[in-house]
Scaffold this active site. Structure first.
Site, PDB file in Angstrom:
ATOM      1  N   HIS A 164       0.828  -1.214   0.000  1.00 36.50           N
ATOM      2  CA  HIS A 164       0.000   0.000   0.000  1.00 36.50           C
ATOM      3  C   HIS A 164       0.864   1.267   0.000  1.00 36.50           C
ATOM      4  O   HIS A 164       0.443   2.315   0.472  1.00 36.50           O
ATOM      5  CB  HIS A 164      -1.004  -0.002   1.168  1.00 36.50           C
ATOM      6  CG  HIS A 164      -2.105  -1.011   0.961  1.00 36.50           C
ATOM      7  ND1 HIS A 164      -3.231  -0.732   0.231  1.00 36.50           N
ATOM      8  CD2 HIS A 164      -2.211  -2.299   1.347  1.00 36.50           C
ATOM      9  CE1 HIS A 164      -4.010  -1.819   0.202  1.00 36.50           C
ATOM     10  NE2 HIS A 164      -3.404  -2.786   0.859  1.00 36.50           N
ATOM     11  N   THR A 165       2.060   1.133  -0.506  1.00 33.86           N
ATOM     12  CA  THR A 165       2.948   2.288  -0.626  1.00 33.86           C
ATOM     13  C   THR A 165       2.952   2.833  -2.055  1.00 33.86           C
ATOM     14  O   THR A 165       3.310   3.978  -2.272  1.00 33.86           O
ATOM     15  CB  THR A 165       4.390   1.898  -0.249  1.00 33.86           C
ATOM     16  OG1 THR A 165       4.690   0.644  -0.878  1.00 33.86           O
ATOM     17  CG2 THR A 165       4.537   1.730   1.253  1.00 33.86           C
ATOM     18  N   ASP A 166       2.544   2.011  -3.024  1.00 30.73           N
ATOM     19  CA  ASP A 166       2.716   2.452  -4.425  1.00 30.73           C
ATOM     20  C   ASP A 166       1.877   3.693  -4.739  1.00 30.73           C
ATOM     21  O   ASP A 166       2.378   4.670  -5.296  1.00 30.73           O
ATOM     22  CB  ASP A 166       2.497   1.320  -5.449  1.00 30.73           C
ATOM     23  CG  ASP A 166       1.144   0.636  -5.417  1.00 30.73           C
ATOM     24  OD1 ASP A 166       0.320   0.949  -4.534  1.00 30.73           O
ATOM     25  OD2 ASP A 166       0.907  -0.227  -6.298  1.00 30.73           O
TER      26      ASP A 166
ATOM     27  N   GLY B 217      -8.017 -14.185  -7.486  1.00 31.41           N
ATOM     28  CA  GLY B 217      -8.378 -13.783  -6.125  1.00 31.41           C
ATOM     29  C   GLY B 217      -7.346 -14.177  -5.087  1.00 31.41           C
ATOM     30  O   GLY B 217      -7.622 -14.146  -3.895  1.00 31.41           O
TER      31      GLY B 217
ATOM     32  N   LEU C 131      -2.208 -12.427  -6.371  1.00 25.26           N
ATOM     33  CA  LEU C 131      -0.992 -12.576  -7.186  1.00 25.26           C
ATOM     34  C   LEU C 131      -1.116 -11.790  -8.489  1.00 25.26           C
ATOM     35  O   LEU C 131      -0.361 -11.997  -9.425  1.00 25.26           O
ATOM     36  CB  LEU C 131      -0.727 -14.056  -7.483  1.00 25.26           C
ATOM     37  CG  LEU C 131      -0.561 -14.949  -6.249  1.00 25.26           C
ATOM     38  CD1 LEU C 131      -0.319 -16.399  -6.663  1.00 25.26           C
ATOM     39  CD2 LEU C 131       0.601 -14.465  -5.393  1.00 25.26           C
TER      40      LEU C 131
ATOM     41  N   SER D  34      -3.595 -11.563 -10.904  1.00 27.26           N
ATOM     42  CA  SER D  34      -4.000 -12.239 -12.133  1.00 27.26           C
ATOM     43  C   SER D  34      -4.559 -11.240 -13.143  1.00 27.26           C
ATOM     44  O   SER D  34      -4.377 -11.417 -14.348  1.00 27.26           O
ATOM     45  CB  SER D  34      -5.031 -13.334 -11.827  1.00 27.26           C
ATOM     46  OG  SER D  34      -6.118 -12.795 -11.111  1.00 27.26           O
ATOM     47  N   SER D  35      -5.194 -10.183 -12.678  1.00 26.25           N
ATOM     48  CA  SER D  35      -5.760  -9.231 -13.642  1.00 26.25           C
ATOM     49  C   SER D  35      -4.663  -8.392 -14.300  1.00 26.25           C
ATOM     50  O   SER D  35      -4.688  -8.170 -15.510  1.00 26.25           O
ATOM     51  CB  SER D  35      -6.821  -8.339 -12.991  1.00 26.25           C
ATOM     52  OG  SER D  35      -6.280  -7.582 -11.944  1.00 26.25           O
TER      53      SER D  35
ATOM     54  N   GLU E 182      -7.081  -1.195 -15.697  1.00 29.80           N
ATOM     55  CA  GLU E 182      -7.647  -1.627 -14.407  1.00 29.80           C
ATOM     56  C   GLU E 182      -8.519  -0.511 -13.804  1.00 29.80           C
ATOM     57  O   GLU E 182      -9.622  -0.758 -13.331  1.00 29.80           O
ATOM     58  CB  GLU E 182      -6.492  -1.998 -13.458  1.00 29.80           C
ATOM     59  CG  GLU E 182      -6.911  -2.461 -12.084  1.00 29.80           C
ATOM     60  CD  GLU E 182      -7.309  -3.934 -12.009  1.00 29.80           C
ATOM     61  OE1 GLU E 182      -6.858  -4.720 -12.857  1.00 29.80           O
ATOM     62  OE2 GLU E 182      -8.078  -4.278 -11.093  1.00 29.80           O
TER      63      GLU E 182
ATOM     64  N   ASP F 290       1.614  -3.771  -9.567  1.00 36.98           N
ATOM     65  CA  ASP F 290       1.324  -5.087 -10.153  1.00 36.98           C
ATOM     66  C   ASP F 290       1.686  -5.130 -11.630  1.00 36.98           C
ATOM     67  O   ASP F 290       2.317  -6.073 -12.108  1.00 36.98           O
ATOM     68  CB  ASP F 290      -0.164  -5.424  -9.986  1.00 36.98           C
ATOM     69  CG  ASP F 290      -0.595  -5.393  -8.533  1.00 36.98           C
ATOM     70  OD1 ASP F 290       0.273  -5.318  -7.658  1.00 36.98           O
ATOM     71  OD2 ASP F 290      -1.816  -5.427  -8.293  1.00 36.98           O
TER      72      ASP F 290
HETATM   73  C1  GLA Z   1      -3.027  -4.216  -5.049  1.00 42.91           C
HETATM   74  C2  GLA Z   1      -2.838  -3.061  -6.018  1.00 42.91           C
HETATM   75  C3  GLA Z   1      -1.399  -2.551  -5.970  1.00 42.91           C
HETATM   76  C4  GLA Z   1      -0.969  -2.249  -4.550  1.00 42.91           C
HETATM   77  C5  GLA Z   1      -1.299  -3.412  -3.625  1.00 42.91           C
HETATM   78  C6  GLA Z   1      -1.027  -3.091  -2.183  1.00 42.91           C
HETATM   79  O1  GLA Z   1      -2.279  -5.323  -5.447  1.00 42.91           O
HETATM   80  O2  GLA Z   1      -3.162  -3.455  -7.328  1.00 42.91           O
HETATM   81  O3  GLA Z   1      -1.273  -1.414  -6.779  1.00 42.91           O
HETATM   82  O4  GLA Z   1      -1.519  -1.057  -4.085  1.00 42.91           O
HETATM   83  O5  GLA Z   1      -2.647  -3.829  -3.745  1.00 42.91           O
HETATM   84  O6  GLA Z   1       0.318  -2.886  -1.967  1.00 42.91           O
END
Ligand code: GLA
Length: 383
Positions: free
Chosen positions: A33-35, A120, A123, A125-126, A158, A170
């Site tokens: 949750h830093t991105d 889900g 990892l 997948s989307s 997305e 991701d």
């Molecule tokens: C999901 C989001 C990412 C990131 C993570 C948490 O995977 O797609 O962008 O924010 O949660 O780190």
């Protein structure tokens, strides 16, 4: 997988595909949750991937087949918009829409999608499907878009077609992954560096809770807004602050805590996590995996208690291994509310760990526990 998807393509469309692209799922060692707060992340592409086989058509029709789900979907290039009832076509259509937005004159196409990235499971997948599609289109239409721009297009897919306001991690990991390396990515500047991650005798073990609570995407967007709120309050005094990347814990004490304990907890987790990643990268460079592993446990604690994106299933798995000397570090991974924990485990202890954690989890949660030993592989590529 190549043969499987080729023969599926042949049986649906009675021809061979022009192109097959593979794009992997991802893990993230630390930095959660830093991105979207302009901080850092430390992801890697893994040996589970989405595959798209595509051929262009001479007309405007779009035909899609999801092999794993045995589902067909059709539309045409004048009608590319998010659809409500099933999700998988959105990842492809959302990606194709990005080319239309660039003014590329696309044509109709036939595609088959197959994937062994569990859905889900956290990892990505989307993201894998989005990156595979963008990469394939760049190739088919000779658009010469550079890879980082393609990452941003996949992220937009997305946002616009799946409605999840995800950060960049991701898609970046899927597209840019490099075998046996993690990517140290600065999500503010998009500067990145590959750090070797080949660990003698240690493996990345993913434990899948097999739950995906329905809160996942709405709470994700809520967390983003909570972080934004903290930034707005800090900016009232420090107007050069742009994101939580620029915020210190002292600023939170002064400007956020007095206003809301909840927003303080959310933003304090992020501020601490950004620093934890920086320190964790030093551990990695020094080969000190014990120290890195400890930080992973701290991350889990913060995600669970401060950021409130864990759930009882994830907490169970992280708690179970906490005092196991064969587990260097463990934590929930990705957006939260289900999916996998990532564990750094001594290879020779994996069987024993599974033998004890699997029945314990299944008994406590009445859910199956599945697991994967992940290896770090290259990002998106033509196969
Ligand atoms: C999901 C989001 C990412 C990131 C993570 C948490 O995977 O797609 O962008 O924010 O949660 O780190």
């Amino acid at each position: 997988m190549k043969q499987i998807i080729e023969s599926a393509f042949y049986s649906v469309y009675n021809s061979s595909p022009n192109l097959i692209v593979r794009s992997p799922g991802r893990v993230n060692i630390i930095g959660e949750h830093t991105d979207y707060n302009n901080g850092f992340v430390l992801p890697a592409a893994i040996d589970k991937a989405a595959y798209i086989a595509i051929s262009l058509r001479d007309d405007d029709e779009i035909h899609l087949f999801a092999k794993d789900l045995n589902e067909h979907f059709s539309t045409d290039i004048h009608n590319i918009k998010p659809i409500g009832d099933i999700s998988w076509p959105n990842y492809i259509l959302g990606s194709v829409a990005q080319f239309q937005k660039l003014g590329v004159q696309i044509r109709g196409f036939n595609a088959v999608l197959a994937s062994d990235v569990p859905m889900g499971a956290g990892l990505s997948s989307s993201a894998a499907v989005e990156c595979a599609t963008v990469f394939a289109f760049n190739q088919l239409f000779n658009t010469n878009i550079d890879k980082v721009k393609m990452v941003l297009m996949a992220q937009k897919a997305e946002h616009e077609f799946a409605g999840v306001m995800c950060g960049i991690m991701d898609q970046f990991a899927s597209m840019m992954g490099k075998k046996d390396h993690v990517i140290q990515l600065d999500c503010q500047s998009l500067e990145y560096k590959y750090v070797p991650f080949k660990l003698e005798g240690i493996k990345i073990l993913l434990l899948n809770t097999n739950v995906k609570h329905s809160l996942a995407s709405s709470e994700y967007n809520t967390r983003r807004n909570e972080c934004k709120q903290a930034v707005t309050w800090v900016q009232e005094k420090y107007n050069s602050v742009q994101s939580l990347r620029d915020v210190s814990e002292q600023m939170l004490d002064e400007l956020v805590l007095p206003k809301s304990k909840l927003i303080d907890q959310r933003s304090r987790f992020v501020v601490q996590e950004i620093q934890r990643l920086i320190n964790g990268c030093e551990d990695l460079n020094n080969g000190n995996l014990e120290a890195l592993g400890k930080k992973m446990f701290e991350t889990h604690h913060g995600l669970s208690q401060m950021y409130a994106v864990s759930c009882k299933e994830l907490d169970f798995l992280a708690d179970f291994v906490r005092h196991n000397p064969a587990v260097l570090g463990a934590r929930m991974m990705g957006g939260g509310f289900g999916g996998c924990t990532i564990n750094l485990v001594y290879e020779n202890a994996i069987d024993e760990l599974i033998a004890s954690i699997q029945p314990a989890y299944e008994n406590a949660m009445q859910l199956p526990l599945t697991y994967y030993v992940a290896s770090i592989e290259n990002g998106t590529e033509i196969i």
